[in-house]
Design an enzyme around this catalytic site. Structure first.
Site, PDB file in Angstrom:
ATOM      1  N   HIS A 160       0.815  -1.225   0.000  1.00  0.00           N
ATOM      2  CA  HIS A 160       0.000   0.000   0.000  1.00  0.00           C
ATOM      3  C   HIS A 160       0.846   1.272   0.000  1.00  0.00           C
ATOM      4  O   HIS A 160       0.309   2.360  -0.212  1.00  0.00           O
ATOM      5  CB  HIS A 160      -0.932   0.036   1.217  1.00  0.00           C
ATOM      6  CG  HIS A 160      -1.947  -1.062   1.227  1.00  0.00           C
ATOM      7  ND1 HIS A 160      -2.811  -1.285   0.184  1.00  0.00           N
ATOM      8  CD2 HIS A 160      -2.229  -2.011   2.157  1.00  0.00           C
ATOM      9  CE1 HIS A 160      -3.588  -2.330   0.463  1.00  0.00           C
ATOM     10  NE2 HIS A 160      -3.246  -2.795   1.643  1.00  0.00           N
ATOM     11  N   ASP A 196      -2.141 -10.672  -2.507  1.00  0.00           N
ATOM     12  CA  ASP A 196      -2.785 -10.236  -1.268  1.00  0.00           C
ATOM     13  C   ASP A 196      -4.262  -9.922  -1.542  1.00  0.00           C
ATOM     14  O   ASP A 196      -4.606  -9.495  -2.650  1.00  0.00           O
ATOM     15  CB  ASP A 196      -2.067  -8.981  -0.761  1.00  0.00           C
ATOM     16  CG  ASP A 196      -2.510  -8.536   0.616  1.00  0.00           C
ATOM     17  OD1 ASP A 196      -1.769  -8.770   1.590  1.00  0.00           O
ATOM     18  OD2 ASP A 196      -3.619  -7.935   0.733  1.00  0.00           O
ATOM     19  N   HIS A 198      -5.911  -7.439  -0.638  1.00  0.00           N
ATOM     20  CA  HIS A 198      -6.108  -5.997  -0.875  1.00  0.00           C
ATOM     21  C   HIS A 198      -5.316  -5.534  -2.099  1.00  0.00           C
ATOM     22  O   HIS A 198      -4.203  -6.023  -2.346  1.00  0.00           O
ATOM     23  CB  HIS A 198      -5.669  -5.206   0.359  1.00  0.00           C
ATOM     24  CG  HIS A 198      -6.385  -5.622   1.605  1.00  0.00           C
ATOM     25  ND1 HIS A 198      -5.871  -6.564   2.475  1.00  0.00           N
ATOM     26  CD2 HIS A 198      -7.586  -5.260   2.103  1.00  0.00           C
ATOM     27  CE1 HIS A 198      -6.728  -6.756   3.468  1.00  0.00           C
ATOM     28  NE2 HIS A 198      -7.784  -5.985   3.274  1.00  0.00           N
ATOM     29  N   ASP A 285      -3.930 -13.136   3.009  1.00  0.00           N
ATOM     30  CA  ASP A 285      -5.224 -12.771   3.594  1.00  0.00           C
ATOM     31  C   ASP A 285      -6.399 -13.074   2.662  1.00  0.00           C
ATOM     32  O   ASP A 285      -7.554 -12.780   3.015  1.00  0.00           O
ATOM     33  CB  ASP A 285      -5.246 -11.306   4.072  1.00  0.00           C
ATOM     34  CG  ASP A 285      -4.630 -10.343   3.094  1.00  0.00           C
ATOM     35  OD1 ASP A 285      -4.376 -10.729   1.942  1.00  0.00           O
ATOM     36  OD2 ASP A 285      -4.392  -9.184   3.496  1.00  0.00           O
TER      37      ASP A 285
HETATM   38  C1  OKS Z   1      -8.871  -0.668   9.061  1.00  0.00           C
HETATM   39  C2  OKS Z   1      -8.346  -1.848   8.304  1.00  0.00           C
HETATM   40  C3  OKS Z   1      -7.741  -1.407   7.023  1.00  0.00           C
HETATM   41  C4  OKS Z   1      -7.353  -2.569   6.199  1.00  0.00           C
HETATM   42  C5  OKS Z   1      -5.901  -2.558   5.895  1.00  0.00           C
HETATM   43  C6  OKS Z   1      -5.528  -3.669   4.986  1.00  0.00           C
HETATM   44  C7  OKS Z   1      -4.125  -4.108   5.226  1.00  0.00           C
HETATM   45  C8  OKS Z   1      -3.745  -5.229   4.346  1.00  0.00           C
HETATM   46  N1  OKS Z   1      -8.982  -0.953  10.439  1.00  0.00           N
HETATM   47  N2  OKS Z   1      -3.230  -4.947   3.156  1.00  0.00           N
HETATM   48  O1  OKS Z   1      -2.819  -5.895   2.335  1.00  0.00           O
HETATM   49  O2  OKS Z   1      -3.831  -6.390   4.638  1.00  0.00           O
HETATM   50 ZN    ZN Z   2      -4.010  -7.427   2.626  1.00  0.00          ZN
END
Ligand code: OKS
Ligand code: ZN
Length: 344
Positions: A160, A196, A198, A285
Site C-alpha cells: 500500500h 494479497d 487488498h 489474507d
Molecule cells: C482498518 C483496516 C484497514 C485494512 C488494511 C488492509 C491491510 C492489508 N482498520 N493490506 O494488504 O492487509
Molecule cells: Zn491485505
C-alpha cells in the site's frame, strides 16, 4: 528455499489501529512473523538468514526524499508536541483543499503523507520498516545471484505504500524497492504479482507510467474493499506504462476456482510480457478465515498457488505482505513456498 528474517521487524509494535470507530490492538503485529518463521522451521523449508543492510539509496529509487525524512523523524516530532497517543493522521488535503504546500506542523505533515487512519506511527516504526526493506533487498539479491527462489519474511508489509504515502500497515514498498533494485542490476523487465486480498495501490502508483515493471494484482473489488479508491479493472497503465498494469478485482466470497482463473490470466500476461524476474507480493489474507478479508481460499489452495507460480519457470522472490488469521498464516504462506518448490 532460503528465508531472510530479522528480529528488528519486531521493533514496531503499535498499540493502536483505528477500526470500526475504536482504537484496537493492530492486526498487523510482530507475532505474524514469528508464526511464519515457526512454520518455515517446522517444515524444514531451508536456511534462515539475517539480511544485509542496504542503506537508503534503493529506497530513494522509488520513494520521495521528503517522505523518507518524514518517516525517519515523525515519531520524534510527534512526541515533541507532547502528544500522549501514537501518531495517527486525522486531517487530509481532500478534494476541496490544497495539497501543493506541505504543512510544517506534524498533524499537517501526517495528513500529507498518510493515505489512511488505520496505521499509527509509533516508536520503532522507521527501524522496522528499514529492516523489512533490507529483507526484501537481500531476498531479491539472492535470487538474482543464484537464480534460486527466495523468501523475504518482510514486516511491516509494503504494497500500500506509494512513492510518498503510507497506510494500510505499509511504510516502504518492499516489492517495489526489490523490483527497482533488480532493474538497476540489469534485469530487463520485472513482474510484480500481488496475490494479497487488498489491492497493491502503492506498487501500482509507483510503476503506473512505466513499461519495465508489469504489475498484476488479484484483490477484493474496491467498490466494497480497502483501499476503495484504486484497483479497478480499467486502470491499465499510462503513457509507456499502458498495458503494464493489470487489475483483477473480484467480489467478496470469491473462491479458488474463479480466483485461479484470474491468476492464470495474470500468469499468461507475465509470460507474454517477457518478464525476467517474478516478485510475488505474498499476502495470504485471501484465506477463508482471515479476520479482515473476504475471499475463500483454503490452505490447500495456497499450495496450488505455489505450483502454478512455478509453472512460469522464472527466478522468483516471495515477499510477505498481509495475512492475519494468526494460527494459519504460517501454514498458508509456507504452503505457497513448498507448493512452488515441489513443482520446480
Ligand atoms: C482498518 C483496516 C484497514 C485494512 C488494511 C488492509 C491491510 C492489508 N482498520 N493490506 O494488504 O492487509
Ligand atoms: Zn491485505
Amino acid at each position: 528455499m532460503l528465508t531472510f528474517h530479522s528480529d528488528d521487524t519486531g521493533l514496531r509494535r503499535a498499540r493502536t489501529e483505528l477500526d470500526g470507530g475504536e482504537l484496537v490492538t493492530p492486526y498487523e503485529c510482530p507475532e505474524r512473523v514469528e508464526l511464519v518463521l515457526g512454520r518455515v522451521r517446522e517444515v524444514g523449508l531451508g536456511e534462515v538468514r539475517a539480511p544485509e543492510t542496504f542503506g537508503l539509496e534503493p529506497v530513494l529509487a522509488v520513494h520521495d526524499r521528503g517522505y523518507v525524512d518524514f518517516l525517519a523523524t515523525c515519531w520524534d516530532d510527534w512526541q515533541a508536541e507532547g502528544k500522549r497517543g501514537e501518531a495517527i493522521a486525522w486531517m487530509w488535503p481532500t478534494r476541496t483543499l490544497r495539497d501543493d504546500r506541505i504543512p510544517e506542523h506534524i498533524d499537517g505533515r501526517l495528513g500529507h503523507y498518510a493515505m489512511s487512519a488505520d496505521t499509527a506511527i509509533c516508536e520503532g516504526t522507521f527501524e522496522a520498516a528499514m529492516a523489512s526493506k533490507d529483507i526484501a533487498l537481500s531476498a531479491v539479491s539472492h535470487t538474482l545471484a543464484s537464480g534460486e527462489p527466495c523468501f523475504g519474511l518482510c514486516r511491516p508489509p509494503g504494497h500500500h505504500a506509494a512513492s510518498d504515502q503510507f497506510g494500510g500497515y505499509c511504510f516502504f514498498n518492499n516489492a517495489a524497492i526489490a523490483a527497482q533494485h533488480a532493474l538497476d542490476r540489469g534485469v530487463g523487465r520485472v513482474a510484480v504479482l500481488d496475490v494479497d486480498f487488498h489491492h497493491g495501490n502503492g506498487t501500482q502508483q509507483i510503476f503506473y507510467e512505466r513499461d519495465d515493471v508489469l504489475f498484476a494484482s488479484l484483490h477484493g473489488d474496491p467498490r466494497t474493499c480497502f483501499p476503495y479508491f484504486l484497483g479497478h479493472a480499467d486502470e491499465t497503465g499510462r503513457g509507456r506504462g499502458e498495458g503494464f498494469n493489470v487489475n483483477y478485482p473480484m467480489a467478496p466470497g470469491t473462491a479458488f476456482d474463479a480466483w485461479s482463473r484470474a491468476l492464470d490470466d495474470a500468469l499468461a500476461r507475465i509470460r507474454e510480457a517477457g518478464c525476467e524476474l517474478l516478485v510475488v507480493s505474498l499476502g495470504v489474507d485471501a484465506f477463508e478465515h482471515d479476520p479482515i478479508s473476504a475471499f475463500k481460499l483454503t490452505s490447500d489452495d495456497f499450495t496450488a498457488l505455489g505450483r502454478r507460480l512455478a509453472g512460469l519457470g522464472l527466478p522468483t522472490t516471495f515477499l510477505l505482505e498481509g495475512g492475519y488469521a494468526v494460527e494459519e498464516i504460517g501454514i498458508n504462506a509456507v504452503n505457497v513456498l513448498t507448493g512452488f518448490e515441489a513443482a520446480c
